[in-house]
Design a protein around this motif. Structure first.
Motif, mmCIF file in Angstrom:
data_model
loop_
_atom_site.group_PDB
_atom_site.id
_atom_site.type_symbol
_atom_site.label_atom_id
_atom_site.label_comp_id
_atom_site.label_asym_id
_atom_site.label_seq_id
_atom_site.Cartn_x
_atom_site.Cartn_y
_atom_site.Cartn_z
ATOM 1 N N ILE A 124 -12.267 3.945 5.493
ATOM 2 C CA ILE A 124 -11.504 3.313 6.575
ATOM 3 C C ILE A 124 -11.508 1.793 6.429
ATOM 4 O O ILE A 124 -10.714 1.103 7.074
ATOM 5 C CB ILE A 124 -12.067 3.701 7.954
ATOM 6 N N TYR A 125 -12.375 1.257 5.577
ATOM 7 C CA TYR A 125 -12.430 -0.178 5.324
ATOM 8 C C TYR A 125 -11.749 -0.489 3.994
ATOM 9 O O TYR A 125 -11.844 0.286 3.044
ATOM 10 C CB TYR A 125 -13.871 -0.685 5.278
ATOM 11 N N ARG A 126 -11.079 -1.628 3.938
ATOM 12 C CA ARG A 126 -10.423 -2.053 2.699
ATOM 13 C C ARG A 126 -10.704 -3.527 2.429
ATOM 14 O O ARG A 126 -10.683 -4.347 3.346
ATOM 15 C CB ARG A 126 -8.906 -1.846 2.787
ATOM 16 N N ILE A 127 -10.958 -3.816 1.174
ATOM 17 C CA ILE A 127 -11.022 -5.199 0.694
ATOM 18 C C ILE A 127 -9.764 -5.420 -0.133
ATOM 19 O O ILE A 127 -9.503 -4.688 -1.090
ATOM 20 C CB ILE A 127 -12.284 -5.445 -0.142
ATOM 21 N N ALA A 181 -8.760 2.841 15.530
ATOM 22 C CA ALA A 181 -8.589 4.117 16.223
ATOM 23 C C ALA A 181 -7.187 4.629 15.962
ATOM 24 O O ALA A 181 -6.216 3.862 16.049
ATOM 25 C CB ALA A 181 -8.823 3.966 17.722
ATOM 26 N N GLY A 182 -7.079 5.927 15.632
ATOM 27 C CA GLY A 182 -5.765 6.494 15.386
ATOM 28 C C GLY A 182 -5.035 5.742 14.296
ATOM 29 O O GLY A 182 -5.585 5.483 13.223
ATOM 30 N N PRO A 183 -3.790 5.333 14.559
ATOM 31 C CA PRO A 183 -3.021 4.607 13.536
ATOM 32 C C PRO A 183 -3.292 3.104 13.511
ATOM 33 O O PRO A 183 -2.728 2.389 12.682
ATOM 34 C CB PRO A 183 -1.573 4.883 13.953
ATOM 35 N N LEU A 184 -4.142 2.616 14.402
ATOM 36 C CA LEU A 184 -4.354 1.172 14.552
ATOM 37 C C LEU A 184 -5.377 0.654 13.552
ATOM 38 O O LEU A 184 -6.488 1.166 13.438
ATOM 39 C CB LEU A 184 -4.823 0.851 15.973
ATOM 40 N N THR A 223 -3.857 -15.203 8.141
ATOM 41 C CA THR A 223 -3.208 -14.315 9.105
ATOM 42 C C THR A 223 -4.253 -13.415 9.750
ATOM 43 O O THR A 223 -5.313 -13.146 9.166
ATOM 44 C CB THR A 223 -2.144 -13.414 8.420
ATOM 45 N N PHE A 224 -3.955 -12.970 10.953
ATOM 46 C CA PHE A 224 -4.733 -11.904 11.590
ATOM 47 C C PHE A 224 -3.728 -10.792 11.876
ATOM 48 O O PHE A 224 -2.836 -10.955 12.718
ATOM 49 C CB PHE A 224 -5.398 -12.374 12.872
ATOM 50 N N ASN A 225 -3.875 -9.685 11.165
ATOM 51 C CA ASN A 225 -2.860 -8.647 11.174
ATOM 52 C C ASN A 225 -3.224 -7.486 12.100
ATOM 53 O O ASN A 225 -4.341 -6.967 12.058
ATOM 54 C CB ASN A 225 -2.661 -8.098 9.756
ATOM 55 N N ILE A 226 -2.252 -7.105 12.923
ATOM 56 C CA ILE A 226 -2.349 -5.893 13.740
ATOM 57 C C ILE A 226 -1.400 -4.890 13.093
ATOM 58 O O ILE A 226 -0.190 -5.095 13.056
ATOM 59 C CB ILE A 226 -1.939 -6.182 15.191
ATOM 60 N N THR A 227 -1.966 -3.803 12.564
ATOM 61 C CA THR A 227 -1.213 -2.879 11.714
ATOM 62 C C THR A 227 -1.207 -1.473 12.319
ATOM 63 O O THR A 227 -2.223 -1.002 12.830
ATOM 64 C CB THR A 227 -1.821 -2.826 10.303
ATOM 65 N N PHE A 228 -0.056 -0.815 12.226
ATOM 66 C CA PHE A 228 0.082 0.559 12.671
ATOM 67 C C PHE A 228 0.551 1.409 11.490
ATOM 68 O O PHE A 228 1.616 1.156 10.913
ATOM 69 C CB PHE A 228 1.098 0.673 13.815
ATOM 70 N N GLU A 229 -0.253 2.386 11.110
ATOM 71 C CA GLU A 229 0.085 3.293 10.025
ATOM 72 C C GLU A 229 0.981 4.419 10.541
ATOM 73 O O GLU A 229 0.684 5.019 11.571
ATOM 74 C CB GLU A 229 -1.174 3.877 9.387
ATOM 75 N N LEU A 230 2.039 4.696 9.814
ATOM 76 C CA LEU A 230 3.013 5.717 10.232
ATOM 77 C C LEU A 230 2.905 6.946 9.336
ATOM 78 O O LEU A 230 2.505 6.854 8.188
ATOM 79 C CB LEU A 230 4.428 5.150 10.165
#
Length: 230
Positions: A124-127, A181-184, A223-230
Motif C-alpha cells: 500500500i506504500y510506494r516510493i 482507505a478504499g480508493p483514497l 506537490t501534495f497529491n490527493i489521489t483516487f484510484e478507479l
C-alpha cells in the motif's frame, strides 16, 4: 596402489555429483522459472487514478500566484505509471519597489512516467521516482506607474498587454504515497524543474510562468497529491 585407489574414488565422486546435477538440476531450474513466472503473472493494466495537487491551490489563495493542477495516472503492473498532468496557472502581483503590476493566466500540460521503487510493488506504500516533460503557451500584462514626459509634460500610463510567451521544461520527480482507505491515497512529491526552451517576447522575461513558477533557469517545487484510484 594407494594413488590408484584415490583416483578411482575421486572419479566415482565426480560421477555421482554429475548424476545428481542431471537429476536435480532441471527440477531446481524449473522451480525457479515457475516462481519467476508466478511473480510476473500480474496483469499489465492495473487501473487508473486521478489526482489533484493541494499545494498549488493553497498557494493560489495565500500568495500572488499559484496553479490548479490535476493528473491522470495509468497503472501498469503496479511498477510503471504513465502520467498526464495539466492545470491553470495564475499570477496577479504588485512590486512595491518598481510599482509594477504583473498579471497572467494560462494553461499548461505535462507528460511523463513514474516508477515504483519499493521492493514489494503491490504494497500500500510506494516510493516514486519519475520524470516529466512540460509545456505552456500564455500571455501576460504589465502595468506601471503614471510617468510624465519631460518635454511635453504629458502624463501617460505605462502598460503592455497580451505579451506572448512560451516555455518547455523538464521535471525530475521523487516522492512517496500511501493508501489511506478504499480508493483514497495521499502523498507528496519534490520536483526539480529545469527550463529547456523558452520564448519571452520582446520585453524581457515574464515574472511568472504557468505550471513552472517564478521565472528562472531552474527551481525546486513540490506537490501534495490527493489521489483516487478507479
Amino acid at each position: 596402489m594407494m594413488c590408484r585407489t584415490q583416483t578411482y574414488t575421486s572419479a566415482l565422486r565426480l560421477l555421482l555429483i554429475s548424476l545428481l546435477l542431471l537429476v536435480v538440476g532441471p527440477a531446481f531450474a524449473q522451480k525457479h522459472i515457475a516462481e519467476a513466472a508466478k511473480k510476473d503473472s500480474t496483469r499489465l493494466f492495473r487501473g487508473i487514478a486521478v489526482s489533484v495537487d493541494a499545494v498549488g491551490a493553497a498557494q493560489m489563495h495565500l500568495s500572488s500566484y499559484g496553479q490548479y493542477e490535476g493528473g491522470l495516472h495509468v497503472n501498469l503492473k503496479d511498477k510503471l505509471f504513465v502520467v498526464f498532468e495539466g492545470g491553470l496557472g495564475k499570477a496577479d502581483a504588485d512590486d512595491p519597489n518598481s510599482e509594477m503590476r504583473y498579471k497572467t493566466s494560462g494553461p499548461y500540460g505535462k507528460v511523463g512516467v513514474d516508477f515504483n521503487l519499493t521492493k514489494n510493488r503491490h504494497d500500500i506504500y510506494r516510493i516514486i521516482g519519475g520524470i516529466r516533460y512540460a509545456f505552456t503557451s500564455f500571455k501576460y500584462d504589465v502595468e506601471g506607474p503614471v510617468v510624465t514626459d519631460p518635454k511635453w509634460k504629458d502624463e501617460k500610463q505605462f502598460a503592455l498587454e497580451g505579451i506572448k510567451c512560451s516555455q518547455h521544461w523538464m521535471e525530475l520527480v521523487a516522492g512517496v504515497d500511501a493508501k489511506i482507505a478504499g480508493p483514497l491515497r495521499l502523498g507528496w512529491t519534490v520536483r526539480y524543474r529545469r527550463r529547456l526552451v523558452h520564448s519571452d517576447g520582446d520585453n524581457g522575461a515574464p515574472w511568472y510562468v504557468p505550471g513552472y513558477g517564478r521565472s528562472g533557469n531552474s527551481r525546486l517545487g513540490g506537490t501534495f497529491n490527493i489521489t483516487f484510484e478507479l
